[in-house]
Design a protein around this motif. Structure first.
Motif, mmCIF file in Angstrom:
data_model
loop_
_atom_site.group_PDB
_atom_site.id
_atom_site.type_symbol
_atom_site.label_atom_id
_atom_site.label_comp_id
_atom_site.label_asym_id
_atom_site.label_seq_id
_atom_site.Cartn_x
_atom_site.Cartn_y
_atom_site.Cartn_z
ATOM 1 N N SER A 2 0.832 -1.126 -0.247
ATOM 2 C CA SER A 2 0.150 0.101 -0.024
ATOM 3 C C SER A 2 0.635 1.228 -0.166
ATOM 4 O O SER A 2 0.357 2.404 -0.430
ATOM 5 N N LYS A 3 2.212 0.990 0.537
ATOM 6 C CA LYS A 3 2.997 2.330 0.253
ATOM 7 C C LYS A 3 4.314 1.928 -0.213
ATOM 8 O O LYS A 3 4.588 0.641 -0.076
ATOM 9 N N GLY A 4 5.088 2.944 -0.397
ATOM 10 C CA GLY A 4 6.406 2.908 -1.071
ATOM 11 C C GLY A 4 6.416 2.216 -2.427
ATOM 12 O O GLY A 4 5.451 2.594 -3.101
ATOM 13 N N HIS A 5 7.459 1.735 -2.946
ATOM 14 C CA HIS A 5 7.803 1.816 -4.242
ATOM 15 C C HIS A 5 8.577 0.488 -4.420
ATOM 16 O O HIS A 5 9.706 0.244 -4.000
ATOM 17 N N LEU A 6 8.119 -0.546 -5.222
ATOM 18 C CA LEU A 6 8.863 -1.618 -5.826
ATOM 19 C C LEU A 6 9.804 -1.289 -6.874
ATOM 20 O O LEU A 6 9.589 -0.873 -7.810
ATOM 21 N N THR A 7 11.058 -1.973 -6.586
ATOM 22 C CA THR A 7 12.130 -1.455 -7.673
ATOM 23 C C THR A 7 11.781 -2.382 -9.043
ATOM 24 O O THR A 7 12.259 -1.993 -10.106
ATOM 25 N N TYR A 8 11.131 -3.459 -8.853
ATOM 26 C CA TYR A 8 10.822 -4.564 -10.087
ATOM 27 C C TYR A 8 9.440 -4.694 -10.014
ATOM 28 O O TYR A 8 8.756 -4.777 -8.950
ATOM 29 N N MET A 9 8.792 -4.819 -11.137
ATOM 30 C CA MET A 9 7.236 -5.402 -11.080
ATOM 31 C C MET A 9 7.232 -6.421 -10.128
ATOM 32 O O MET A 9 8.024 -7.552 -10.479
ATOM 33 N N SER A 10 6.014 -6.473 -9.544
ATOM 34 C CA SER A 10 5.795 -7.931 -8.752
ATOM 35 C C SER A 10 4.954 -8.932 -9.684
ATOM 36 O O SER A 10 4.110 -8.744 -10.177
ATOM 37 N N GLU A 11 5.854 -10.030 -9.852
ATOM 38 C CA GLU A 11 5.299 -11.119 -10.724
ATOM 39 C C GLU A 11 5.892 -12.481 -10.345
ATOM 40 O O GLU A 11 6.784 -12.447 -9.147
ATOM 41 N N ILE A 12 5.560 -13.290 -10.795
ATOM 42 C CA ILE A 12 5.992 -14.674 -10.320
ATOM 43 C C ILE A 12 7.771 -15.099 -10.333
ATOM 44 O O ILE A 12 8.200 -15.796 -9.617
ATOM 45 N N THR A 13 8.219 -14.492 -11.278
ATOM 46 C CA THR A 13 9.772 -14.582 -11.382
ATOM 47 C C THR A 13 10.546 -13.695 -10.347
ATOM 48 O O THR A 13 11.800 -13.664 -10.460
#
Length: 107
Positions: A2-13
Motif C-alpha cells: 500500500s505504500k512505498g515503491h517496488l524496484t521491480y514489477m511484482s510477478e511470479i519470477t
C-alpha cells in the motif's frame, strides 16, 4: 504494497525485490493473489527491533489462501527490514520464497 515503491514489477519470477519505503512509515498493507496450485502461503517479517520470537522461523504468519491483504507493523526508522513470503505448492515441488528487502529512504 500500500505504500512505498517496488524496484521491480511484482510477478511470479521476481524472487527478490526491493521495497523503497519512507523512514517514518510504521505500517504497510501487503496485497496478494495465489496461483491455482498454491496450497499454503506464509509471511515472515524480520527487523532488528523485533524480538527473537517474532523473527523465529516457526513464527510464520499464515495468510488466507486465494487472495487478500495483510496489514503489518514495521518499526519506523532507517533500519533494514526483510519480508519473506513463502508459497507452498500442492504439487510435489518445494515451496517458493519471495523476499522483499525493505530499504528506508528519507526526504
Amino acid at each position: 504494497f500500500s505504500k512505498g515503491h517496488l524496484t521491480y514489477m511484482s510477478e511470479i519470477t521476481a524472487f527478490h525485490n526491493t521495497l523503497l519505503l519512507h523512514d517514518e512509515t510504521d505500517s504497510v498493507v501487503f496485497f496478494f493473489k495465489a496461483g491455482p496450485h498454491t496450497k499454503n502461503i506464509t509471511m515472515t517479517l524480520e527487523h532488528p527491533q523485533l524480538n527473537e520470537t517474532t523473527m523465529n522461523e516457526n513464527k510464520k504468519i499464515p495468510l488466507p489462501l486465494r487472495a487478500g491483504e495483510y496489514e503489518m507493523s514495521i518499526p519506523a526508522g532507517p533500519l533494514y527490514s526483510r519480508i519473506i513470503v513463502e508459497a507452498e505448492s500442492s504439487m510435489r515441488i518445494g515451496p517458493t520464497q519471495y523476499t522483499f528487502h525493505v530499504v528506508r529512504v528519507g526526504e
